[in-house]
Scaffold this motif. Structure first.
Motif, PDB file in Angstrom:
ATOM      1  N   ALA A 396      64.443  27.043  -6.587  1.00 39.42           N
ATOM      2  CA  ALA A 396      63.162  27.479  -6.656  1.00 39.42           C
ATOM      3  C   ALA A 396      62.380  26.382  -7.330  1.00 39.42           C
ATOM      4  O   ALA A 396      62.946  25.437  -7.996  1.00 39.42           O
ATOM      5  CB  ALA A 396      63.081  28.925  -7.706  1.00 39.42           C
ATOM      6  N   ALA A 397      60.974  26.481  -7.046  1.00 32.72           N
ATOM      7  CA  ALA A 397      60.207  25.261  -7.748  1.00 32.72           C
ATOM      8  C   ALA A 397      60.115  25.418  -9.094  1.00 32.72           C
ATOM      9  O   ALA A 397      60.114  26.534  -9.673  1.00 32.72           O
ATOM     10  CB  ALA A 397      58.881  25.221  -6.937  1.00 32.72           C
ATOM     11  N   GLU A 398      59.988  24.384  -9.989  1.00 34.46           N
ATOM     12  CA  GLU A 398      59.939  24.624 -11.340  1.00 34.46           C
ATOM     13  C   GLU A 398      58.497  25.334 -11.838  1.00 34.46           C
ATOM     14  O   GLU A 398      57.415  25.076 -10.984  1.00 34.46           O
ATOM     15  CB  GLU A 398      59.711  23.140 -11.792  1.00 34.46           C
ATOM     16  CG  GLU A 398      61.092  22.249 -11.755  1.00 34.46           C
ATOM     17  CD  GLU A 398      61.985  22.574 -12.609  1.00 34.46           C
ATOM     18  OE1 GLU A 398      61.840  23.486 -13.513  1.00 34.46           O
ATOM     19  OE2 GLU A 398      63.182  22.050 -12.530  1.00 34.46           O
ATOM     20  N   PRO A 399      58.623  26.145 -12.552  1.00 36.47           N
ATOM     21  CA  PRO A 399      57.278  26.827 -12.931  1.00 36.47           C
ATOM     22  C   PRO A 399      56.383  25.944 -13.685  1.00 36.47           C
ATOM     23  O   PRO A 399      56.782  24.696 -14.246  1.00 36.47           O
ATOM     24  CB  PRO A 399      57.798  27.673 -13.966  1.00 36.47           C
ATOM     25  CG  PRO A 399      59.235  27.233 -14.628  1.00 36.47           C
ATOM     26  CD  PRO A 399      59.723  26.629 -13.415  1.00 36.47           C
ATOM     27  N   SER A 400      54.982  25.993 -13.292  1.00 34.97           N
ATOM     28  CA  SER A 400      53.993  25.131 -14.072  1.00 34.97           C
ATOM     29  C   SER A 400      53.747  25.407 -15.497  1.00 34.97           C
ATOM     30  O   SER A 400      53.864  26.846 -15.794  1.00 34.97           O
ATOM     31  CB  SER A 400      52.857  25.160 -13.164  1.00 34.97           C
ATOM     32  OG  SER A 400      53.093  24.925 -11.848  1.00 34.97           O
ATOM     33  N   PRO A 401      53.316  24.516 -16.352  1.00 36.21           N
ATOM     34  CA  PRO A 401      53.151  24.806 -17.649  1.00 36.21           C
ATOM     35  C   PRO A 401      51.738  25.478 -17.640  1.00 36.21           C
ATOM     36  O   PRO A 401      51.089  25.216 -16.970  1.00 36.21           O
ATOM     37  CB  PRO A 401      52.827  23.275 -18.284  1.00 36.21           C
ATOM     38  CG  PRO A 401      53.835  22.419 -17.427  1.00 36.21           C
ATOM     39  CD  PRO A 401      53.782  23.076 -15.968  1.00 36.21           C
TER      40      PRO A 401
END
Length: 514
Positions: A396-401
């Protein structure tokens, strides 16, 4: 139709010393020669038996030494001898083949030998200088003597086995089978390891094996311990196996302590094209064999169990898989190895991502970023036994800060943008392709007919592809050596391929053999 071994360049030919340095293993070939040891030079493609008395290689006529007579001479001596091949007769081209009329004699226990066919620069590229067409019904080369070496031979296997290491009762290291090219029709095994072995067992490294359509096995392991590093094993569909562990007799549970693949790119086995899987452990529950870094694409599971479970070890579980890290559960104290996959198939491994030791039943591996939507899998190793692969997980894509979705602090659209509506992080800078650099090579002009090159890459973990003159690029490692070069100008090229599969421009070096 089976491609002749000297033209089946599915990987690379490399010198033993360079391989040993890359893998971090020792090789008996570099031990000092014993005072009474002899070197026998095969200078005939014939098959005559030894006619001279004692440890002398003479087949019929004075000065004629055949491979059969050389092995018989080794068996008449108790020191560690060598069998080499006359470069004026064996140059890797047509006419450099030995075709025995019957099985060659076994190298007996207590009579160690180093058999080196040499590497030649041919019209097809870098090839073993000697081709051995094995006799139907047995092994092309059989070695029972401890501390022996068989390297740089091209074998067209017509029998049941290409090279057989039979083991001995000695506590010394057994046989090293290095950098051979073996073409196999598909019934039996290209390399077979069986019988009692001492010390660290057999070392099988750097071999290129090509199996035709059928039930052939690349490397059959029927004892332990053994180390199997850096081999390229290629199948052609149904129904063979790259590396097969099998008990003889069944139920003996003596096939244990083996290691397939190491901890570096150089020690990874590349196993592809086998419908029945890459590595098959058809063993009892109380055996313990370790499978470390390997890669390739196959039909069945990459690591496949038969009736047993390799010490009872089960696959780890993957809980989360992000672009630069993964977490999950495993046995406490187990080594968890994480792999990237190009497909969801259980028979495919693309790259090694990292490893860790599970603590309190949990693990986390961080690694260089991979694209979202790709796949990862993992194994765990405990008490010397490695599990099958875990069920593949989609990255999965890295979560955005500042996304806030999971802790209640943000809105439904806040995951990818900051409060000002701009991207929360700038896009990553493009990664430049790797650059190969030649750090050492022959002088610009020399009478020497051997050339050795050393090279590096700007990207850690890169693999290399080499090319001499008009040959195609083929996998190689530093140092790369070419022997028996013809007079004239030559051009050596090398390029690097980074862990993501990006290939850089080739570096080149010209030199002249005068």
């Amino acid at each position: 139709m089976l491609v002749p071994a000297r033209n089946s360049r599915i990987g690379r030919i490399r010198r033993t010393v360079g391989l040993a340095l890359a893998l971090g293993v020792s090789t008996t070939l570099v031990l000092p020669a014993l005072a009474a040891a002899q070197a026998f030079t095969v200078n005939s493609t014939g098959d005559g038996a030894k006619t001279a008395a004692g440890a002398t290689c003479e087949a019929g006529s004075p000065g004629v030494c055949t491979l059969r007579a050389a092995i018989e001479a080794v068996n008449a001596d108790t020191e560690k001898d060598a069998i080499n091949f006359d470069a004026s007769v064996f140059n890797g081209e047509a006419g450099s083949a030995i075709t025995p009329g019957s099985l060659l004699p076994e190298v007996s226990a207590g009579h160690p030998v180093a058999i080196d066919g040499g590497v030649c620069a041919t019209s097809s590229g870098s090839e073993p200088c000697v081709t051995l067409n094995s006799f139907a019904g047995g092994a092309g080369i059989s070695v029972r003597a401890e501390e022996s070496v068989v390297e740089h031979l091209a074998l067209n296997v017509g029998g049941s086995v290409g090279i057989r290491a039979l083991g001995s009762t000695s506590a010394k290291p057994a046989v090293e089978i290095l950098d051979n090219v073996i073409s196999f029709p598909g019934t039996g095994a290209a390399i077979e390891l069986l019988g009692a072995v001492g010390g660290t067992g057999n070392l099988v490294a750097g071999n290129q094996i090509q199996i035709a359509f059928g039930f052939g096995v690349g490397i059959a392991v029927r004892n332990g311990p053994n180390r199997i590093f850096g081999n390229a094993i290629e199948g052609h569909g149904c129904c063979g196996v790259g590396v097969k562990f099998e008990e003889v007799p069944p139920g003996s549970e003596a096939v244990s302590g083996n290691q397939v693949g190491g901890d570096t790119p150089a020690s990874e086995n590349v196993i592809s094209g086998f419908q029945a899987g890459a590595i098959w452990l058809n063993l009892g529950t109380n055996t313990h064999n370790e499978v470390r870094r390997n890669r390739g694409s196959n039909g069945e599971q990459f690591i496949r169990f038969g009736s047993g479970t390799n010490g009872g070890i089960q696959p780890p579980a993957i809980a989360t898989a992000l672009q630069s890290s993964a977490t999950g559960t495993a046995e406490t104290g187990a080594v968890v190895r994480l792999f990237g996959k190009a497909t969801e198939s259980s028979g495919e491994l693309h790259s090694f991502l990292g490893e860790t030791v599970a603590v309190a039943g949990s693990w986390k591996v961080s690694f260089a970023s991979v694209p979202a939507g790709t796949f990862v899998t993992a194994t765990q190793t405990l008490n010397g036994g490695t599990s099958q692969l875990a069920e593949a997980a989609t990255v999965a894509a890295e979560p955005s800060p500042g996304g806030g979705g999971s802790d209640g602090g943000g809105g439904t659209s806040g995951g990818s943008q900051s409060g000002g509506g701009q991207p929360s992080t700038p896009p990553p800078a493009p990664v430049p392709p790797p650059k190969a650099k030649i750090t050492a090579g022959p002088p610009a002009k020399s009478a020497a007919t051997t050339a050795k090159f050393r090279f590096t890459s700007t990207v850690a973990g890169s693999r290399f592809q080499c090319r001499l003159d008009g040959a195609k690029f083929a996998g190689c490692r530093s140092p790369k050596a070419y022997k028996h070069l013809k007079p004239g100008k030559h051009v050596f090229r090398v390029r690097a391929v980074d862990p993501a599969g990006v290939t850089g421009a080739a570096a080149k070096r010209s030199f002249t053999v005068s």
